[in-house]
Design a protein around this motif. Structure first.
Motif, PDB file in Angstrom:
ATOM      1  N   MET A 128      -9.567  -8.806  11.256  1.00  0.00           N
ATOM      2  CA  MET A 128      -9.721  -9.868  12.252  1.00  0.00           C
ATOM      3  C   MET A 128      -8.402 -10.098  12.967  1.00  0.00           C
ATOM      4  O   MET A 128      -7.378 -10.305  12.329  1.00  0.00           O
ATOM      5  N   GLY A 129      -8.442 -10.058  14.279  1.00  0.00           N
ATOM      6  CA  GLY A 129      -7.306 -10.552  15.046  1.00  0.00           C
ATOM      7  C   GLY A 129      -6.402  -9.521  15.671  1.00  0.00           C
ATOM      8  O   GLY A 129      -5.445  -9.894  16.334  1.00  0.00           O
ATOM      9  N   ASN A 130      -6.672  -8.217  15.463  1.00  0.00           N
ATOM     10  CA  ASN A 130      -5.798  -7.262  16.156  1.00  0.00           C
ATOM     11  C   ASN A 130      -6.117  -7.260  17.647  1.00  0.00           C
ATOM     12  O   ASN A 130      -7.085  -7.862  18.100  1.00  0.00           O
ATOM     13  N   ILE A 131      -5.268  -6.583  18.403  1.00  0.00           N
ATOM     14  CA  ILE A 131      -5.381  -6.635  19.862  1.00  0.00           C
ATOM     15  C   ILE A 131      -6.706  -6.015  20.327  1.00  0.00           C
ATOM     16  O   ILE A 131      -7.149  -5.015  19.772  1.00  0.00           O
ATOM     17  N   VAL A 132      -7.317  -6.637  21.326  1.00  0.00           N
ATOM     18  CA  VAL A 132      -8.506  -6.036  21.948  1.00  0.00           C
ATOM     19  C   VAL A 132      -8.226  -5.917  23.446  1.00  0.00           C
ATOM     20  O   VAL A 132      -7.316  -6.564  23.958  1.00  0.00           O
ATOM     21  N   PRO A 133      -9.001  -5.109  24.151  1.00  0.00           N
ATOM     22  CA  PRO A 133      -8.806  -5.046  25.607  1.00  0.00           C
ATOM     23  C   PRO A 133      -8.994  -6.432  26.226  1.00  0.00           C
ATOM     24  O   PRO A 133      -9.794  -7.237  25.736  1.00  0.00           O
ATOM     25  N   ASP A 175     -12.470  -7.626  26.749  1.00  0.00           N
ATOM     26  CA  ASP A 175     -13.188  -8.048  25.545  1.00  0.00           C
ATOM     27  C   ASP A 175     -12.698  -9.419  25.102  1.00  0.00           C
ATOM     28  O   ASP A 175     -13.467 -10.251  24.630  1.00  0.00           O
TER      29      ASP A 175
END
Ligand code: TPP
Lengths: 403, 311
Positions: free
Chosen positions: A207-212, A215
């Motif tokens: 949970m919580g890593n970078i997303v585009p 998104d």
């Protein structure tokens, strides 16, 4: 069920115990302290089967219950004022992660100067964070909302954290009879914990890593959609709670004498009690006024307020907080919903525990109504109800020493 | 003992992970998983390791991970462990935090968790600056090092985190280095068996921030140990012990001259021909070993204060 004489804070603690919370973590701040003191006592006496983590700050308190909730446990914390501001970063984190958990906020003024009395500024500071935010009027409701908060927050249509607001001292430290159901009844009503995901070796979830960015924006929209869905869930939970325990409050807004009202007072929290008494007197004098008590600041009861706006000649809003450089925060939401359809006055009053009695509410309401009746449409977004020693005197006379 | 060919031969850093060439953090993460296997959950505060995971919804690091706000790792891990305990699950909760997330902004939550003797492993991945935000000075940047907020070199020495944690008297404190994976893996495995708070400080030379070629991460890491700048040791159940790779460097004559360590890093370039500056760093090394000597001699092979309480 048993009737106990409880302070608002103890009422919250009893509800937390009955909700079978498994992890509690908190840091002391007046006037929240007695909630966690009571929980610590219950846990140490073996009356409550939970772990208590006595952390070194509020930022850590919310991070701790967030960690616990993410790993699958029902979790609770409580704070107030500076503590709430100190954990503000985590407040956003928990909502962004869509992690259900419950926090009691004993709303209190913010320093400087130091002030431990009631004020809604702390809770309004969290307004935009994605938490469901409720405000109790009395101890029984603080109890009921705490229990309901777990069911609302853990509903798959919602999956958002929830704050239960209750006010410094007026509720937190004042005793009143509270109807406390048995464990069995609560177990029948409150389902076991549900949550969108669990982080553990079994799930290998991240949970919580970078997303585009795109998104990210869609995830933000999903919080907004969950808030929208929460409106229905809150009403459902209110009704089913009413059926089970005999108390139903009307969902997002509790209306008193709104049906035939020409004017409406909009207010939230314990001083709604004064407003309810005020309208009795006003009605005796021929002013047909109703009270719409906001039980949920978020999600905002758009439909309920909109419906009232199209029926009445005027709405007077009482704020116990200010958005400096703008208006009272409750007023801002009301004005957006009303959209020019009726007369409005935004009253700012009672900051830092300044006493507001029934007579004050009668006075400003009456003055507003008379003005509307005389002048037609009135729009007064910012009306400071000054404290007694300063009221009725020209501002230039009483105020210069403050600026 | 750690035998290389017996280590799991699985892929833990997945394609799509976003680490820089020569990244010590991705090396460390791999060793971590080799050591602890599939029972561990990571708590990662803001830092390079939040980015290394790559772009969601997938992850380039094969671990369950709770990403958390910068200051909150020690606390979030405490909560997770408590939740696993109430559910009767014996998972290992590991904090993986940078030097900033450990020694500066994360220090309060770390100290709180250590004082409560939470049953977690806290790893400080020390690349001696805030790398994720572009090489700014931290409390663990060494004296003299250039960073983007210390253009003429840092004016203060590194804060000694392992000693601060020893002062918390937790059951296990160790230093490690990405240049000595067996040692790190062994320490992790030991830590996983100890109940209570475990702190491992992993030295992690960073080619981008320290200005050396990305093929030299291991060499720089080993030089830190060989020059005596970064002693490897363990503090276990109240007793202090130098680790095998550092034992001989107790004798100053056996140490590689510190200039060898400094000169392959661009961040120390400006002080290479300033003997008085190099002397300050040498004095720092002496001081570190003076402390070590003191700890070795005062070793008390009893239990730590916190373990005694748990009896
Ligand atoms: C409260 C807060 N302040 C600042 C930041 C910005 N920030 C993100 S990562 C970082 C530096 C991380 O440094 P370190 O902990 O040493 O880890 P590294 O990136 O070197 O692995 C900073 C300053 C943040 N995310 N949150």
């Amino acid at each position: 069920m048993t009737i106990l004489t409880l302070t608002g804070n103890y009422a919250v603690a009893y509800a937390v115990k009955l909700a079978r919370v498994k992890v509690v973590s908190a840091y002391p701040i007046t006037p929240q302290t007695t909630i966690v003191e009571k929980l610590a006592e219950m846990i140490e006496r073996g009356e409550m089967d939970a772990k208590m983590i006595r952390v070194e700050s509020e930022h850590s308190a919310l991070a701790t219950v967030y960690g616990a909730a993410s790993a699958g446990a029902r979790a609770f914390t409580a704070t107030a004022s500076h503590g709430l501001l100190y954990m503000h970063e985590m407040v956003w984190w928990v909502a962004g992660a869509r992690m259900p958990l419950v926090m009691a906020v004993v709303s209190r003024a913010i320093g400087p100067p130091w002030n431990i009395h009631v004020d809604h500024q702390d809770i309004f500071d969290q307004r935009d964070s994605g938490w469901i935010i409720s405000m109790a009027q009395e101890n029984q409701e603080a109890f009921d909302l705490t229990l309901q908060a777990f069911r609302i927050s853990e509903d798959p249509r919602v999956y958002l954290p929830m704050m239960v607001g209750l006010e410094a001292f007026i509720l937190s430290h004042t005793v009143a009879p509270v109807d406390v159901p048995d464990q069995k009844e609560v177990d029948e009503w409150l389902p076991p914990r549900r949550q969108p995901y669990v982080i553990s070796p079994e799930t290998n979830f991240v949970m919580g890593n970078i997303v585009p960015d795109e998104d990210y924006m869609m995830m933000r929209l999903s919080i907004q959609k969950a808030m929208e869905a929460a409106k229905e869930v809150i009403k459902e939970v209110d009704r089913s709670y009413g059926k089970k325990f005999g108390r139903e409050y009307g969902g997002l807004v509790e209306c008193k004498k709104c049906e035939d009202a020409d004017y409406i007072i909009i207010i939230a929290g314990s001083w709604s009690g004064e407003a309810k008494m005020a309208i009795e007197d006003l009605r005796e004098e021929g002013y047909r006024v109703g009270v719409a008590r906001i039980r949920f600041i978020r999600p905002w009861p758009e439909e309920e307020i909109s419906e009232l706006a199209s029926k009445v000649k005027g709405i007077i809003v009482f704020d116990r907080a200010v958005s400096f450089g703008s208006k009272g925060p409750l007023f801002l939401d009301v004005a957006t919903t009303v959209n020019g359809r009726t007369s409005l006055r935004g009253v700012i009053a009672g900051l830092g525990g300044t006493e507001v009695r029934k007579e004050h509410i009668i006075e400003v309401t009456k003055e507003f109504i008379n003005k509307v009746e005389e002048e037609g449409r009135v729009f007064e977004p910012e009306y400071w109800l000054l404290p007694d020693p300063y009221r009725g005197k020209p501002l230039e006379e009483v105020a210069p020493r403050w600026w | 003992m750690v035998i290389i060919h017996k280590l799991p031969n699985r892929r833990y850093g997945m394609p799509g992970n976003a680490s820089c060439p020569g990244c010590p953090e991705s090396m460390g993460l791999r060793y971590l998983k080799m050591a602890l296997g599939d029972k561990a959950v990571l708590v990662i505060p803001a830092g390079c390791s939040s980015v290394i995971q790559g772009i969601g919804p997938k992850s380039g690091i094969n671990f369950p991970i709770l990403n958390i706000a910068f200051a909150a790792a020690g606390a979030a891990a405490s909560g997770m462990k408590a939740a696993f305990e109430v559910q009767g699950k014996d998972y290992i909760v590991v904090v993986w935090a940078g030097d900033g997330g450990t020694a500066d902004i994360g220090f309060q939550a770390l100290s709180g968790a250590a004082e409560r003797n939470e049953d977690i492993i806290y790893i400080c991945v020390d690349n001696e600056a805030y790398m994720n935000t572009g090489i700014q000075r931290s409390g663990l940047t060494p004296y003299g090092a250039w960073t983007t907020t210390t253009w003429t070199g840092k004016k203060e020495h590194k804060k000694n985190m392992p000693f601060i944690l020893i002062a918390h008297d937790v059951p296990y404190v160790a230093t490690a280095s990405v240049g000595y994976p067996h040692d790190f893996i062994e320490k992790l495995r030991k830590a996983a068996k100890i109940k209570g708070f475990k702190y491992i400080h992993l030295h992690a030379p960073d080619p981008v921030g320290w200005r050396f070629d990305s093929s030299l991460t291991v060499k720089v890491a080993q030089l830190a140990v060989q020059t005596g700048m970064w002693p490897l040791f363990e503090y276990e159940r109240g007793s202090f012990k130098l680790s095998p790779f550092s034992k001989k460097y107790k004798d100053p004559s056996k140490r590689v001259p510190v200039i060898e360590y400094l000169k392959i890093q661009g961040r120390f370039k400006h002080l290479l021909n300033k003997p008085e500056e190099i002397k300050k760093i040498e004095e720092y090394i002496e001081r570190t070993w003076w402390w070590i000597d003191l700890l070795e001699r005062s070793t008390n092979p009893a239990k730590t204060a916190r373990e005694l309480l748990n009896k």
